[in-house]
Structure formats: C-alpha cells, structure tokens
Design an enzyme around this catalytic site. Structure first.
Site, PDB file in Angstrom:
ATOM      1  N   HIS A   7       0.917  -1.521   0.041  1.00  0.00           N
ATOM      2  CA  HIS A   7      -0.188  -0.254   0.203  1.00  0.00           C
ATOM      3  C   HIS A   7       0.374   1.262   0.090  1.00  0.00           C
ATOM      4  O   HIS A   7       1.810   1.385   0.311  1.00  0.00           O
ATOM      5  CB  HIS A   7      -1.053   0.206   1.110  1.00  0.00           C
ATOM      6  N   GLU A  43      -8.054   4.113  10.095  1.00  0.00           N
ATOM      7  CA  GLU A  43      -8.231   4.343   7.961  1.00  0.00           C
ATOM      8  C   GLU A  43      -9.042   4.046   7.388  1.00  0.00           C
ATOM      9  O   GLU A  43     -10.270   2.985   7.740  1.00  0.00           O
ATOM     10  CB  GLU A  43      -6.391   3.138   7.579  1.00  0.00           C
ATOM     11  N   GLN A  60      -3.986   3.350   1.355  1.00  0.00           N
ATOM     12  CA  GLN A  60      -4.608   3.766   2.692  1.00  0.00           C
ATOM     13  C   GLN A  60      -4.400   5.372   3.387  1.00  0.00           C
ATOM     14  O   GLN A  60      -3.480   5.555   3.399  1.00  0.00           O
ATOM     15  CB  GLN A  60      -3.422   2.728   3.599  1.00  0.00           C
ATOM     16  N   HIS A  84       3.741   7.060   3.802  1.00  0.00           N
ATOM     17  CA  HIS A  84       5.057   5.828   3.350  1.00  0.00           C
ATOM     18  C   HIS A  84       4.337   5.066   2.070  1.00  0.00           C
ATOM     19  O   HIS A  84       3.483   5.256   1.915  1.00  0.00           O
ATOM     20  CB  HIS A  84       4.691   5.233   4.828  1.00  0.00           C
ATOM     21  N   GLU A 134       7.313   0.627   4.972  1.00  0.00           N
ATOM     22  CA  GLU A 134       6.834  -0.067   6.261  1.00  0.00           C
ATOM     23  C   GLU A 134       6.906  -1.797   5.024  1.00  0.00           C
ATOM     24  O   GLU A 134       7.349  -1.258   4.209  1.00  0.00           O
ATOM     25  CB  GLU A 134       5.300   0.309   6.158  1.00  0.00           C
TER      26      GLU A 134
HETATM   27  C1  MC0 Z   1       8.847  11.565  10.124  1.00  0.00           C
HETATM   28  N1  MC0 Z   1      10.110  11.759   8.871  1.00  0.00           N
HETATM   29  C2  MC0 Z   1       9.425  11.554   8.081  1.00  0.00           C
HETATM   30  C3  MC0 Z   1       8.062  10.957   8.112  1.00  0.00           C
HETATM   31  N2  MC0 Z   1       8.172  10.956   9.537  1.00  0.00           N
HETATM   32  N3  MC0 Z   1      10.739  11.695   6.570  1.00  0.00           N
HETATM   33  C4  MC0 Z   1       9.323  10.708   5.661  1.00  0.00           C
HETATM   34  N4  MC0 Z   1       8.696  10.385   5.904  1.00  0.00           N
HETATM   35  C5  MC0 Z   1       7.446  10.369   6.973  1.00  0.00           C
HETATM   36  N5  MC0 Z   1       6.330   9.949   7.108  1.00  0.00           N
HETATM   37  C6  MC0 Z   1      10.967  12.516   9.450  1.00  0.00           C
HETATM   38  C7  MC0 Z   1      11.017  13.989  10.650  1.00  0.00           C
HETATM   39  O1  MC0 Z   1      11.126  14.886   8.972  1.00  0.00           O
HETATM   40  C8  MC0 Z   1      12.224  14.382  10.670  1.00  0.00           C
HETATM   41  O2  MC0 Z   1      12.864  14.934  10.362  1.00  0.00           O
HETATM   42  C9  MC0 Z   1      12.574  12.869  11.317  1.00  0.00           C
HETATM   43  O3  MC0 Z   1      11.565  12.165  10.474  1.00  0.00           O
HETATM   44  C10 MC0 Z   1      12.237  12.207  12.460  1.00  0.00           C
HETATM   45  O4  MC0 Z   1      11.190  12.854  12.792  1.00  0.00           O
HETATM   46  P1  MC0 Z   1      10.211  13.678  14.167  1.00  0.00           P
HETATM   47  O5  MC0 Z   1       8.917  14.252  13.135  1.00  0.00           O
HETATM   48  O6  MC0 Z   1      10.889  14.563  14.955  1.00  0.00           O
HETATM   49  O7  MC0 Z   1       9.277  12.327  14.866  1.00  0.00           O
HETATM   50  P2  MC0 Z   1       9.700  10.968  15.275  1.00  0.00           P
HETATM   51  O8  MC0 Z   1      11.730  10.748  15.641  1.00  0.00           O
HETATM   52  O9  MC0 Z   1       9.523  10.964  17.229  1.00  0.00           O
HETATM   53  O10 MC0 Z   1       9.384  10.187  15.003  1.00  0.00           O
HETATM   54  C11 MC0 Z   1       9.067   9.668  13.181  1.00  0.00           C
HETATM   55  C12 MC0 Z   1       9.243   7.641  13.256  1.00  0.00           C
HETATM   56  C13 MC0 Z   1       8.089   7.812  13.204  1.00  0.00           C
HETATM   57  C14 MC0 Z   1       9.465   7.501  11.478  1.00  0.00           C
HETATM   58  C15 MC0 Z   1       9.753   7.283  13.444  1.00  0.00           C
HETATM   59  O11 MC0 Z   1       7.013   8.669  12.760  1.00  0.00           O
HETATM   60  C16 MC0 Z   1       7.252   6.555  13.648  1.00  0.00           C
HETATM   61  O12 MC0 Z   1       8.514   6.078  14.199  1.00  0.00           O
HETATM   62  N6  MC0 Z   1       6.915   6.273  12.434  1.00  0.00           N
HETATM   63  C17 MC0 Z   1       6.068   4.219  12.398  1.00  0.00           C
HETATM   64  C18 MC0 Z   1       4.748   4.708  12.618  1.00  0.00           C
HETATM   65  C19 MC0 Z   1       3.498   5.359  11.858  1.00  0.00           C
HETATM   66  O13 MC0 Z   1       3.873   5.709  11.166  1.00  0.00           O
HETATM   67  N7  MC0 Z   1       2.331   5.083  12.347  1.00  0.00           N
HETATM   68  C20 MC0 Z   1       1.446   5.641  10.936  1.00  0.00           C
HETATM   69  C21 MC0 Z   1       0.614   4.956  10.194  1.00  0.00           C
HETATM   70  P3  MC0 Z   1      14.208  16.126   9.901  1.00  0.00           P
HETATM   71  O14 MC0 Z   1      14.878  16.379   8.635  1.00  0.00           O
HETATM   72  O15 MC0 Z   1      13.164  17.370  10.306  1.00  0.00           O
HETATM   73  O16 MC0 Z   1      14.553  15.922  11.383  1.00  0.00           O
HETATM   74  S1  MC0 Z   1       0.441   3.491  10.739  1.00  0.00           S
HETATM   75  C22 MC0 Z   1       0.314   2.354   9.395  1.00  0.00           C
HETATM   76  O17 MC0 Z   1       0.133   2.643   8.685  1.00  0.00           O
HETATM   77  C23 MC0 Z   1      -0.782   0.993   9.696  1.00  0.00           C
HETATM   78  C24 MC0 Z   1      -1.755   0.622  10.430  1.00  0.00           C
HETATM   79  C25 MC0 Z   1      -0.623   0.085   8.600  1.00  0.00           C
HETATM   80  O18 MC0 Z   1       0.286  -0.107   7.382  1.00  0.00           O
HETATM   81  O19 MC0 Z   1      -1.575  -0.790   8.732  1.00  0.00           O
END
Ligand code: MC0
Length: 146
Positions: A7, A43, A60, A84, A134
């Site tokens: 997705h 979602e 998604q 993503h 992912e």
């Molecule tokens: C953050 N960053 C990204 C981003 N999110 N870059 C590209 N795409 C994204 N989606 C970048 C920020 O701009 C920042 O860059 C750096 O990564 C650190 O981000 P932050 O905003 O300070 O946030 P953190 O470090 O607290 O968290 C970022 C992180 C988090 C990726 C670790 O979002 C995470 O754990 N994501 C995985 C879970 C998730 O997103 N779940 C929602 C979808 P700079 O340069 O400014 O430092 S759930 C889903 O999809 C499920 C239900 C499914 O598919 O079944």
C-alpha cells in the site's frame, strides 16, 4: 523477499472527505476501514489491484485519532500527502532482519499489528532516502471486504 507494493499511506485531515474524493474522482471504493489505536489512526483501505503473489495493492488513507499520533505530527509539519510506502512480503521477520543487517534502522523489535490483522514493521525514513518504509505480511486468511 519483497514481492509487491502492499500500500501507499496517505495522510489526511478528514478521512470521510478524502474517501469521497477518491471515490468520486477515480472510482475507488472502500474495501476496509478500521481504527488502529496503537498506531493512532483511523484508516480506509481502497483496493487497487490483486497481485501475482496472491496479495493486493491498496491506497491507505490515514486520519490521526489523537494529537500524539505520528500521523498528526507529520500532518502538522507537512500538511496532507504521501506519508509512507509499504512493501508486501511473505515473511516480515526475515526481511526486517535482513534489511536491519544492512544498517537500516528497523523501528520495531517485533512486528506489530497492522491493517486487516497484518504484521508490520517500519524502516526509518532517514535511512531510506527520506521515505518512511513499511514491511507487511498479510494475515493468512485473505481479508474479506468490510
Ligand atoms: C518523520 N520523518 C519523515 C516521516 N516522519 N520523513 C519522511 N516520511 C515520514 N512519514 C522525518 C521528520 O521530518 C524528521 O526529519 C525525522 O524524520 C524525525 O521525525 P520526527 O517528526 O521528529 O518524529 P519522530 O522521530 O518522533 O518519529 C519519526 C518516526 C515515526 C518515523 C520514527 O513517525 C514512526 O515511528 N513512524 C512509524 C509508525 C507510523 O508512522 N504509523 C502511522 C501509520 P528532520 O529532517 O526534520 O529531522 S500506521 C500504519 O500505516 C498501519 C496502520 C498499517 O499500515 O497497517
């Protein structure tokens, strides 16, 4: 082995309005909806096509359900858009281990529950040329439309 695009995750402020845009503009219908509290999202999965590995590819659409949601944080910074990309694999554990072994940060020690009872993990966007990535293994039973 990664065998398909499972997705593309798109962050939005208003899920119902965004679903209606994808329906009225492109003709894509909702295949499945759920709230994933752990991920902080409501979602809608829009099935685009079946794939040759027995899976499917979806759009998604993701709306945050609280301010702590990673999607809420992302929306506040970037506005709506592609959040993503998810690759499908028959074995998320093996692929996460193999990719982690190449120096890419895998965000979960163990895969967690994803959409439609899939098992998911994420790779850090800073290790993937700016793309939050992912990995998904679908539930053994093919999901029924609901
Ligand atoms: C953050 N960053 C990204 C981003 N999110 N870059 C590209 N795409 C994204 N989606 C970048 C920020 O701009 C920042 O860059 C750096 O990564 C650190 O981000 P932050 O905003 O300070 O946030 P953190 O470090 O607290 O968290 C970022 C992180 C988090 C990726 C670790 O979002 C995470 O754990 N994501 C995985 C879970 C998730 O997103 N779940 C929602 C979808 P700079 O340069 O400014 O430092 S759930 C889903 O999809 C499920 C239900 C499914 O598919 O079944």
């Amino acid at each position: 082995m990664l065998t398909r695009i499972d997705h593309i995750g798109i962050a939005c402020f208003d899920l119902d309005k965004t679903v209606e845009f994808y329906r009225s503009t492109y003709g894509f219908e909702v295949f499945h909806t759920e709230v994933n509290e752990e991920q902080g999202v409501r979602e809608a999965m829009l099935k685009i096509n079946e794939t040759s590995d027995g899976g499917a590819t979806y759009l998604q659409l993701l709306e945050p359900v609280n301010d702590e949601s990673t999607v809420a944080k992302w929306l506040a910074k970037n506005g709506e858009g592609v959040h993503h990309i998810a690759f499908g694999t028959p074995d998320v554990d093996a692929d996460a281990a193999a990719i982690g072994g190449k120096g890419v940060r895998v965000l979960y020690e163990e895969p967690r529950r994803g959409s439609m009872d899939s098992r998911i993990t994420f790779l850090h966007p800073k290790d993937c040329h700016g793309v939050l990535t992912e990995l998904v293994t679908s539930a053994p039973e093919p999901p029924a439309e609901h």
